[in-house]
Design a protein around this motif. Structure first.
Motif, short mmCIF file in Angstrom:
data_model
loop_
_atom_site.label_atom_id
_atom_site.label_comp_id
_atom_site.label_asym_id
_atom_site.label_seq_id
_atom_site.Cartn_x
_atom_site.Cartn_y
_atom_site.Cartn_z
N ARG A 238 0.83 -1.21 0.00
CA ARG A 238 0.00 0.00 0.00
C ARG A 238 0.86 1.26 0.00
NH1 ARG A 238 -5.59 0.52 -0.93
NH2 ARG A 238 -6.54 -1.50 -0.51
N SER B 212 2.42 1.98 -3.29
CA SER B 212 1.50 2.40 -4.34
C SER B 212 0.86 3.76 -4.08
CB SER B 212 0.38 1.36 -4.51
OG SER B 212 0.92 0.10 -4.82
N ASP B 213 0.68 4.09 -2.80
CA ASP B 213 -0.03 5.32 -2.44
C ASP B 213 0.77 6.10 -1.40
OD1 ASP B 213 -2.48 4.70 -3.97
OD2 ASP B 213 -2.70 3.09 -2.50
N SER B 214 0.44 7.38 -1.28
CA SER B 214 1.11 8.20 -0.29
C SER B 214 0.65 7.82 1.11
CB SER B 214 0.83 9.68 -0.54
OG SER B 214 -0.49 10.01 -0.15
N ASP C 33 -2.89 8.65 2.02
CA ASP C 33 -3.95 7.92 1.31
C ASP C 33 -4.09 6.47 1.75
OD1 ASP C 33 -4.62 10.14 -0.21
OD2 ASP C 33 -3.21 9.64 -1.81
N VAL C 34 -3.20 6.00 2.60
CA VAL C 34 -3.26 4.62 3.08
C VAL C 34 -4.00 4.59 4.41
CG1 VAL C 34 -1.92 2.64 3.89
CG2 VAL C 34 -1.10 3.98 1.94
N ASP D 35 -7.88 -0.22 4.95
CA ASP D 35 -7.48 -0.72 3.63
C ASP D 35 -6.51 -1.89 3.78
OD1 ASP D 35 -8.94 1.29 2.32
OD2 ASP D 35 -7.26 2.70 2.51
N ARG E 102 6.86 8.23 -2.56
CA ARG E 102 5.40 8.26 -2.61
C ARG E 102 4.84 9.20 -1.54
NH1 ARG E 102 5.07 6.38 -7.15
NH2 ARG E 102 4.63 4.20 -7.66
N SER E 103 5.51 9.26 -0.39
CA SER E 103 4.95 9.97 0.75
C SER E 103 5.64 11.29 1.04
CB SER E 103 5.00 9.07 1.99
OG SER E 103 4.19 7.94 1.82
#
Length: 201
Positions: free
Chosen positions: A26, A29-31, A34-35, A39, A120-121
């Protein structure tokens, strides 16, 4: 007599590892922002409360994910004299930094996974706080110690900047897909020379 529908006992270590792997995927794939814990829980098929029990807060989970990734020490694995060429080839020719790791992949995917999570983050204030608190221990200090010499911290940051910049470029250009093989070879050659120069001089 063994009942076929009897529930299997929960393996705490396996569950914890599954949560960690799902979170790593996760965060790759996402910042950070956004996690969500739900999820990750949904990906594993467990209750979100179980993640809190094993890891604590989302920030704690993020730190655990970073700790599970390759760090700066692993970038130095291998002979010093071909550090530049090794890293350049991993970035230019390696697979597009997959997050899943079966324990066998030691190329760009395995060694650069933590970097991809950071990229990503980078826009998240919370994630940046974690990264700023841990980046010296996780990356800069090991690299500077390996380089050695009075100006090692400066050279370590220059080398890290080049590595991170090229990794970002790889992400933005889908693995340098717009370059032909001759251009990729030249890119790798020039990057290798620049990195090796920072290590040797």
């Amino acid at each position: 007599m063994v009942l076929c529908d009897a529930p299997r006992p929960r393996n705490a270590n396996a569950t914890r590892q599954a949560i960690l792997e799902a979170a790593r995927e996760r965060f790759c794939s996402d910042s950070y922002d956004d996690v969500g814990m739900r999820d990750v829980a949904r990906d594993v098929g467990v209750d979100a409360a179980l993640i809190s029990r094993y890891f604590g807060s989302k920030e704690d989970l993020f730190v655990a994910v970073l700790d599970s990734c390759k760090n700066g020490r692993d970038l130095m694995d291998g002979p010093r004299e071909d550090f530049g060429e090794r890293l350049a080839r991993e970035i230019v020719y390696g697979e597009v930094m997959p997050c899943q790791d079966d324990g066998q992949n030691e190329g760009a995917g395995a060694k650069m996974r933590g970097l991809l999570i950071l990229l990503r983050s980078v826009g998240s204030a919370k994630a940046m706080d974690v990264m700023q608190r841990t980046s010296n221990n996780r990356f800069f200090d090991p690299l500077a110690a390996w380089i050695g010499g009075p100006d090692a911290p400066v050279r370590a940051r220059l080398a890290a900047g080049l590595i991170m910049g090229m990794a970002i470029g790889r992400e933005l250009s889908d693995g340098y897909s717009s370059l032909g093989e001759t251009q990729k070879a030249e890119l790798a050659r020039r990057m290798a020379g620049a990195l090796q120069g920072l290590i040797d001089n």
